[in-house]
Write a protein that holds these residues in place. Structure first.
Motif, PDB file in Angstrom:
ATOM      1  N   ILE A  41       0.857  -1.192   0.000  1.00  0.00           N
ATOM      2  CA  ILE A  41       0.000   0.000   0.000  1.00  0.00           C
ATOM      3  C   ILE A  41       0.892   1.241   0.000  1.00  0.00           C
ATOM      4  O   ILE A  41       1.869   1.301   0.756  1.00  0.00           O
ATOM      5  CB  ILE A  41      -0.823   0.107   1.311  1.00  0.00           C
ATOM      6  CG1 ILE A  41      -1.535  -1.196   1.639  1.00  0.00           C
ATOM      7  CG2 ILE A  41      -1.787   1.270   1.280  1.00  0.00           C
ATOM      8  CD1 ILE A  41      -1.952  -1.256   3.114  1.00  0.00           C
ATOM      9  N   THR A  42       0.543   2.226  -0.804  1.00  0.00           N
ATOM     10  CA  THR A  42       1.214   3.533  -0.690  1.00  0.00           C
ATOM     11  C   THR A  42       0.146   4.614  -0.566  1.00  0.00           C
ATOM     12  O   THR A  42      -1.008   4.401  -0.903  1.00  0.00           O
ATOM     13  CB  THR A  42       2.092   3.860  -1.918  1.00  0.00           C
ATOM     14  OG1 THR A  42       1.231   4.110  -3.037  1.00  0.00           O
ATOM     15  CG2 THR A  42       3.072   2.760  -2.243  1.00  0.00           C
ATOM     16  N   GLY A  43       0.589   5.771  -0.118  1.00  0.00           N
ATOM     17  CA  GLY A  43      -0.338   6.903   0.044  1.00  0.00           C
ATOM     18  C   GLY A  43      -0.373   7.793  -1.191  1.00  0.00           C
ATOM     19  O   GLY A  43      -0.809   8.942  -1.111  1.00  0.00           O
ATOM     20  N   LEU A  73       0.442  -3.692  -6.112  1.00  0.00           N
ATOM     21  CA  LEU A  73       0.622  -2.341  -5.555  1.00  0.00           C
ATOM     22  C   LEU A  73      -0.728  -1.634  -5.570  1.00  0.00           C
ATOM     23  O   LEU A  73      -1.306  -1.390  -6.635  1.00  0.00           O
ATOM     24  CB  LEU A  73       1.645  -1.569  -6.413  1.00  0.00           C
ATOM     25  CG  LEU A  73       1.819  -0.088  -6.086  1.00  0.00           C
ATOM     26  CD1 LEU A  73       2.266   0.117  -4.644  1.00  0.00           C
ATOM     27  CD2 LEU A  73       2.850   0.539  -7.042  1.00  0.00           C
ATOM     28  N   LEU A  74      -1.220  -1.317  -4.391  1.00  0.00           N
ATOM     29  CA  LEU A  74      -2.542  -0.699  -4.258  1.00  0.00           C
ATOM     30  C   LEU A  74      -2.390   0.694  -3.642  1.00  0.00           C
ATOM     31  O   LEU A  74      -1.711   0.855  -2.628  1.00  0.00           O
ATOM     32  CB  LEU A  74      -3.421  -1.584  -3.365  1.00  0.00           C
ATOM     33  CG  LEU A  74      -4.817  -1.054  -3.005  1.00  0.00           C
ATOM     34  CD1 LEU A  74      -5.688  -0.877  -4.247  1.00  0.00           C
ATOM     35  CD2 LEU A  74      -5.514  -2.008  -2.030  1.00  0.00           C
ATOM     36  N   ARG A  75      -3.025   1.684  -4.302  1.00  0.00           N
ATOM     37  CA  ARG A  75      -3.025   3.058  -3.766  1.00  0.00           C
ATOM     38  C   ARG A  75      -4.445   3.369  -3.306  1.00  0.00           C
ATOM     39  O   ARG A  75      -5.264   3.865  -4.097  1.00  0.00           O
ATOM     40  CB  ARG A  75      -2.627   4.050  -4.848  1.00  0.00           C
ATOM     41  CG  ARG A  75      -1.186   4.035  -5.261  1.00  0.00           C
ATOM     42  CD  ARG A  75      -0.933   3.277  -6.534  1.00  0.00           C
ATOM     43  NE  ARG A  75       0.391   3.596  -7.073  1.00  0.00           N
ATOM     44  CZ  ARG A  75       0.804   3.225  -8.253  1.00  0.00           C
ATOM     45  NH1 ARG A  75       0.040   2.501  -9.042  1.00  0.00           N
ATOM     46  NH2 ARG A  75       2.009   3.568  -8.665  1.00  0.00           N
ATOM     47  N   PRO A  76      -4.745   3.118  -2.034  1.00  0.00           N
ATOM     48  CA  PRO A  76      -6.138   3.207  -1.585  1.00  0.00           C
ATOM     49  C   PRO A  76      -6.753   4.588  -1.735  1.00  0.00           C
ATOM     50  O   PRO A  76      -7.961   4.699  -1.921  1.00  0.00           O
ATOM     51  CB  PRO A  76      -6.054   2.842  -0.089  1.00  0.00           C
ATOM     52  CG  PRO A  76      -4.756   2.130   0.066  1.00  0.00           C
ATOM     53  CD  PRO A  76      -3.834   2.689  -0.960  1.00  0.00           C
ATOM     54  N   LEU A  77      -5.926   5.652  -1.702  1.00  0.00           N
ATOM     55  CA  LEU A  77      -6.499   7.005  -1.735  1.00  0.00           C
ATOM     56  C   LEU A  77      -6.965   7.417  -3.136  1.00  0.00           C
ATOM     57  O   LEU A  77      -7.741   8.358  -3.285  1.00  0.00           O
ATOM     58  CB  LEU A  77      -5.499   8.046  -1.208  1.00  0.00           C
ATOM     59  CG  LEU A  77      -5.010   7.841   0.234  1.00  0.00           C
ATOM     60  CD1 LEU A  77      -4.160   9.025   0.686  1.00  0.00           C
ATOM     61  CD2 LEU A  77      -6.173   7.646   1.207  1.00  0.00           C
ATOM     62  N   LEU A 126     -12.771   2.041  -1.352  1.00  0.00           N
ATOM     63  CA  LEU A 126     -11.522   2.780  -1.596  1.00  0.00           C
ATOM     64  C   LEU A 126     -11.885   4.178  -2.103  1.00  0.00           C
ATOM     65  O   LEU A 126     -13.056   4.491  -2.290  1.00  0.00           O
ATOM     66  CB  LEU A 126     -10.640   2.014  -2.588  1.00  0.00           C
ATOM     67  CG  LEU A 126     -10.276   0.589  -2.128  1.00  0.00           C
ATOM     68  CD1 LEU A 126      -9.465  -0.131  -3.184  1.00  0.00           C
ATOM     69  CD2 LEU A 126      -9.526   0.614  -0.800  1.00  0.00           C
ATOM     70  N   LEU A 127     -10.874   5.003  -2.333  1.00  0.00           N
ATOM     71  CA  LEU A 127     -11.165   6.426  -2.578  1.00  0.00           C
ATOM     72  C   LEU A 127     -10.784   6.851  -3.988  1.00  0.00           C
ATOM     73  O   LEU A 127     -10.129   6.106  -4.729  1.00  0.00           O
ATOM     74  CB  LEU A 127     -10.437   7.262  -1.518  1.00  0.00           C
ATOM     75  CG  LEU A 127     -10.948   6.930  -0.100  1.00  0.00           C
ATOM     76  CD1 LEU A 127      -9.882   7.167   0.934  1.00  0.00           C
ATOM     77  CD2 LEU A 127     -12.206   7.723   0.213  1.00  0.00           C
ATOM     78  N   ASP A 128     -11.188   8.086  -4.314  1.00  0.00           N
ATOM     79  CA  ASP A 128     -10.942   8.588  -5.676  1.00  0.00           C
ATOM     80  C   ASP A 128     -10.306   9.970  -5.637  1.00  0.00           C
ATOM     81  O   ASP A 128     -10.622  10.830  -6.436  1.00  0.00           O
ATOM     82  CB  ASP A 128     -12.261   8.634  -6.462  1.00  0.00           C
ATOM     83  CG  ASP A 128     -13.276   9.566  -5.798  1.00  0.00           C
ATOM     84  OD1 ASP A 128     -12.985  10.081  -4.696  1.00  0.00           O
ATOM     85  OD2 ASP A 128     -14.358   9.774  -6.385  1.00  0.00           O
TER      86      ASP A 128
END
Ligand code: SF4
Length: 347
Positions: free
Chosen positions: A122-124, A152-156, A177-179
């Motif tokens: 996860i990264t920000g 690799l997941l970027r949740p934001l 998750l966010l957009d």
């Protein structure tokens, strides 16, 4: 067994939120923080008296504590040199190789998850947040060149990107998750409030000193005057501290700007020549370069005396010491400000 993810934790707000969003989905999250030597974290705040109101804490550890996760701090000083010295994707506005840096850190995290049998990273990151590394076009470059691919997941900003393996496999719910996108920090601040996080760190330029113009000028000066592009950890730590003045290509003077820096520089006295005012209160200065001759020592001492309480005196007693030598005291007339050419000062 819950799925396991490792979050890249810089100590800033984005990685804190990204990790929390995934934790909320029942994933076991641990943090990884890479120490490159250029990190802003706590360093100058911890040294300088003028910043004493700022919390003296390691923000990555603070984030881990807020999240209740285990944090792995990994020293990558040596391996990271190649990223700084030879960035394939070049530098940003200063000597910040952000894209290569992100690729490298995700690559290290990918090696880590393979070793530890974790499922994803996860990264920000947020699309459009930073001009060099966080753009729509660079997101797949980081995923591919790091080898992490769709682990690799970027949740934001996940909803603005194609679904990754954790989403497709149903380990995480994409709907939650966010957009986020763009430079605005408002969505992050609103989410932080929602979670009840306050007192989080908001670094202005980036997560490290390489985004800082003054710092980059000093680093470039170091390479130019050494005649080769290389550095050691001590070099890059000392670039964070003091006023740097280069009277000649062969050497520069690093003058502490306050008591905290004087104490910090004292730790290097057995590695460098040093000069300190004796008759008047004043800063400690280190000389970075080969052993100086008498004229050079006198010039350096007169410059240093100008930054002491004796700057208007006719004579100031100073003490010069070779690395691991005995101090030698003598008198100098402090330089007047106009006698020190502006181009000797490194920004
Ligand atoms: S600011 Fe520094 S640590 Fe952050 S991505 Fe850029 S080079 Fe890497």
């Amino acid at each position: 067994m819950p799925r396991k993810a490792v979050a890249l934790i810089s100590g800033g707000l984005d990685s804190l939120l990204a990790a929390r969003v995934i934790q909320d989905q029942g994933i076991h999250v641990e943090g990884i923080n890479f120490f490159t030597g250029f990190c802003v974290e706590g360093h100058t705040h911890a040294i300088r008296k003028q910043d004493k109101a700022k919390p003296k804490r390691n923000n990555a550890l603070w984030v881990a504590e807020q999240l209740g996760i285990k944090l792995h701090i990994v020293d990558i000083v040596e391996e990271y040199k190649d990223v700084v010295l030879n960035p394939k994707h070049g530098y940003g506005a200063n000597l910040n190789p952000c894209l290569d840096c992100k690729i490298f850190m995700v690559q290290k995290a990918h090696e880590w998850i393979q070793k530890k049998a974790f499922d994803f990273i996860i990264t920000g990151e947020v699309i459009g947040q930073r001009p060099m590394s966080q753009r729509k076009q660079t997101m797949p470059v980081i995923a591919q060149e790091s080898g992490a691919e769709d682990r690799l997941l970027r949740p934001l900003c996940a909803k603005n990107l194609p679904p990754t393996l954790p989403e497709r496999e149903g380990w995480v719910d994409r709907d939650q998750l966010l957009d986020f996108s763009g430079r605005s920090r408002k969505p992050q601040i609103a989410l932080a409030r929602q979670y009840g996080f306050d007192d989080f760190a908001q670094p202005a330029g980036g997560c490290c000193f390489l985004t800082d113009e003054n710092y980059s000028v000093k680093l470039q000066d170091l390479w130019d005057n050494r005649g080769e592009k290389r550095y050691e950890l001590d070099d890059i730590m000392l670039l964070k501290v003091g006023r740097h003045i280069r009277p000649e290509p062969a050497y520069k003077i690093i003058i502490a700007r306050e008591e905290g820096e004087t104490r910090f520089l004292s730790g290097y006295r057995n590695l460098f020549q040093s000069i300190k005012t004796v008759s008047h209160a004043g800063p400690l200065a280190l000389i970075d370069g080969p052993e100086l001759n008498t004229a050079q020592i006198e010039l350096a001492a007169a410059i240093i005396a100008r930054f002491s309480k004796g700057k208007d005196a006719d004579a100031v007693e100073v003490s010069y010491r070779k690395a691991a030598g005995e101090p030698v005291a003598f008198q100098v007339q402090p330089k007047k400000p106009h006698e020190i050419p502006q181009d000797w000062y490194l920004l």
